[in-house]
Write a protein that holds these residues in place. Structure first.
Motif, PDB file in Angstrom:
ATOM      1  N   LEU A  55       0.955  -1.350   0.000  1.00 11.76           N
ATOM      2  CA  LEU A  55      -0.081   0.078   0.126  1.00 11.76           C
ATOM      3  C   LEU A  55       0.812   1.216  -0.124  1.00 11.76           C
ATOM      4  O   LEU A  55       0.596   2.211  -0.717  1.00 11.76           O
ATOM      5  N   GLU A  56       1.903   1.307   0.862  1.00 13.62           N
ATOM      6  CA  GLU A  56       2.918   2.766   0.800  1.00 13.62           C
ATOM      7  C   GLU A  56       3.686   2.410  -0.689  1.00 13.62           C
ATOM      8  O   GLU A  56       3.351   3.573  -1.082  1.00 13.62           O
ATOM      9  N   GLU A  57       3.951   1.586  -1.136  1.00 15.13           N
ATOM     10  CA  GLU A  57       4.785   1.700  -2.445  1.00 15.13           C
ATOM     11  C   GLU A  57       3.752   2.030  -3.429  1.00 15.13           C
ATOM     12  O   GLU A  57       4.242   2.855  -4.395  1.00 15.13           O
ATOM     13  N   PHE A  60       1.303   5.880  -1.409  1.00 13.12           N
ATOM     14  CA  PHE A  60       1.780   6.867  -0.537  1.00 13.12           C
ATOM     15  C   PHE A  60       3.123   7.243  -0.938  1.00 13.12           C
ATOM     16  O   PHE A  60       3.413   8.683  -1.310  1.00 13.12           O
ATOM     17  N   TYR A  61       4.143   6.624  -1.286  1.00  9.68           N
ATOM     18  CA  TYR A  61       5.624   7.021  -1.629  1.00  9.68           C
ATOM     19  C   TYR A  61       5.399   7.711  -2.985  1.00  9.68           C
ATOM     20  O   TYR A  61       6.303   8.555  -2.954  1.00  9.68           O
ATOM     21  N   PRO A  62       4.901   7.248  -3.824  1.00 13.28           N
ATOM     22  CA  PRO A  62       4.861   7.991  -5.338  1.00 13.28           C
ATOM     23  C   PRO A  62       4.221   9.286  -4.993  1.00 13.28           C
ATOM     24  O   PRO A  62       5.010  10.284  -5.523  1.00 13.28           O
ATOM     25  N   GLU A  80      14.549  -0.926   2.206  1.00 11.20           N
ATOM     26  CA  GLU A  80      14.222  -1.452   3.521  1.00 11.20           C
ATOM     27  C   GLU A  80      13.038  -2.574   3.498  1.00 11.20           C
ATOM     28  O   GLU A  80      12.806  -3.633   4.135  1.00 11.20           O
ATOM     29  N   HIS A  81      12.055  -2.309   2.537  1.00 14.07           N
ATOM     30  CA  HIS A  81      10.892  -3.204   2.639  1.00 14.07           C
ATOM     31  C   HIS A  81      11.202  -4.331   1.872  1.00 14.07           C
ATOM     32  O   HIS A  81      10.883  -5.568   2.130  1.00 14.07           O
ATOM     33  N   ASP A  82      12.148  -4.283   0.894  1.00 21.77           N
ATOM     34  CA  ASP A  82      12.917  -5.513   0.096  1.00 21.77           C
ATOM     35  C   ASP A  82      13.403  -6.472   1.196  1.00 21.77           C
ATOM     36  O   ASP A  82      13.475  -7.669   1.033  1.00 21.77           O
ATOM     37  N   HIS A 114      12.824   0.244  13.398  1.00 16.49           N
ATOM     38  CA  HIS A 114      13.825   1.278  13.020  1.00 16.49           C
ATOM     39  C   HIS A 114      12.975   2.032  11.650  1.00 16.49           C
ATOM     40  O   HIS A 114      12.885   3.190  11.857  1.00 16.49           O
ATOM     41  N   HIS A 115      12.354   1.155  10.798  1.00 16.87           N
ATOM     42  CA  HIS A 115      11.733   1.719   9.545  1.00 16.87           C
ATOM     43  C   HIS A 115      10.450   2.574   9.953  1.00 16.87           C
ATOM     44  O   HIS A 115      10.430   3.799   9.406  1.00 16.87           O
ATOM     45  N   VAL A 116       9.914   2.039  10.991  1.00  9.50           N
ATOM     46  CA  VAL A 116       8.575   2.657  11.281  1.00  9.50           C
ATOM     47  C   VAL A 116       8.945   3.887  11.814  1.00  9.50           C
ATOM     48  O   VAL A 116       8.340   4.907  11.970  1.00  9.50           O
ATOM     49  N   ASP A 118      11.470   5.848  11.451  1.00  8.24           N
ATOM     50  CA  ASP A 118      11.730   7.056  10.201  1.00  8.24           C
ATOM     51  C   ASP A 118      10.732   7.423   9.623  1.00  8.24           C
ATOM     52  O   ASP A 118      10.376   8.775   9.590  1.00  8.24           O
ATOM     53  N   GLU A 119       9.716   6.614   9.373  1.00  6.43           N
ATOM     54  CA  GLU A 119       8.544   7.174   8.849  1.00  6.43           C
ATOM     55  C   GLU A 119       7.696   7.903   9.677  1.00  6.43           C
ATOM     56  O   GLU A 119       7.181   9.070   9.163  1.00  6.43           O
ATOM     57  N   GLU A 120       7.604   7.506  10.879  1.00 13.07           N
ATOM     58  CA  GLU A 120       6.625   8.432  11.914  1.00 13.07           C
ATOM     59  C   GLU A 120       7.377   9.559  12.302  1.00 13.07           C
ATOM     60  O   GLU A 120       6.751  10.650  12.723  1.00 13.07           O
TER      61      GLU A 120
HETATM   62 FE   LIG Z   1       7.497   1.720   4.879  1.00 12.98          FE
END
Ligand SMILES: [Fe+2]
Ligand SMILES: [Fe+2]
Length: 198
Positions: A55-57, A60-62, A80-82, A114-116, A118-120
């Motif tokens: 969903l993010e890819e 949201f990300y675009p 990081e998702h990969d 870690h990823h979350v 950064d996003e938040e």
């Molecule tokens: Fe993400």
């Protein structure tokens, strides 16, 4: 023009909700639980993360890339998702009674935390500063429709495995699914998200 999509929760709050849901599920995982319960928890985590990342890819990300090309997090978000997907496929191949199962869950949790974080702390506040509340809600509605497409075909299997051993996550899945069904009906009664030539 007024759009029902504007009543949808914002995409940024939906992303935060997904993050909380997966972190709660990680915290239910304990080394001394039964292997079948550990496997069911890991399945819930893997399914939730895969859907969230897609969903993010896709949605949201675009938008973020277009609006804020200089955002440094965007260069590492998908790699990081990969890496997370690599751990997920290894975890799926590992039995709940194998000691490596615990290790893989812990490794995945560390990466996700870690990823979350950064996003938040960067991406979501940037989105809220750059986009209007209506735009964020429109994207939220789009995300709900796409979530329903991704969850729909495996809803039966998901509800079954997520109900094993604990209740919180299964409830979250069903609530999420029920609201997705509601949203699909409320937001697009005559124009389904899949183009239908008939
Ligand atoms: Fe993400
Ligand atoms: Fe996320």
């Amino acid at each position: 023009m007024f759009s029902l999509n504007k009543l949808s929760p914002t995409i940024t709050n939906m992303i935060r909700f997904d993050h909380s849901h997966v972190m709660v599920t990680f915290h239910q995982y304990e080394r001394d639980k039964r292997p079948s319960v550990k496997k069911a928890l890991a399945d819930t985590i893997c399914d939730a993360l895969e859907i969230h990342a897609a969903l993010e890819e896709e949605i949201f990300y675009p938008v973020m890339r277009q609006r804020d090309a200089g955002e440094p997090f965007m260069h590492k978000a998908e790699p990081e998702h990969d890496e997370m997907r690599r751990l997920i496929s290894e975890l799926r191949r590992t039995s709940g009674s194998d000691p490596r199962h615990d290790k893989l869950v812990m490794e995945l949790m560390r990466d996700v935390m870690h990823h979350v974080a950064d996003e938040e702390t960067t991406l979501l506040p940037h989105a809220e500063a750059m986009l209007s509340k209506d735009a964020l809600s429109e994207l939220g509605a789009q995300m709900t429709r796409r979530r329903l497409e991704l969850v729909g075909p495996k809803a039966g299997k998901l509800a079954k495995s997520h109900a094993v051993g604990f209740s919180g996550s299964g409830t979250a899945l069903l609530v999420g699914l029920a609201s997705a069904v509601f949203a699909a009906k409320a937001f697009a009664p005559k124009k389904p998200w899949k183009s239908n030539p008939a």
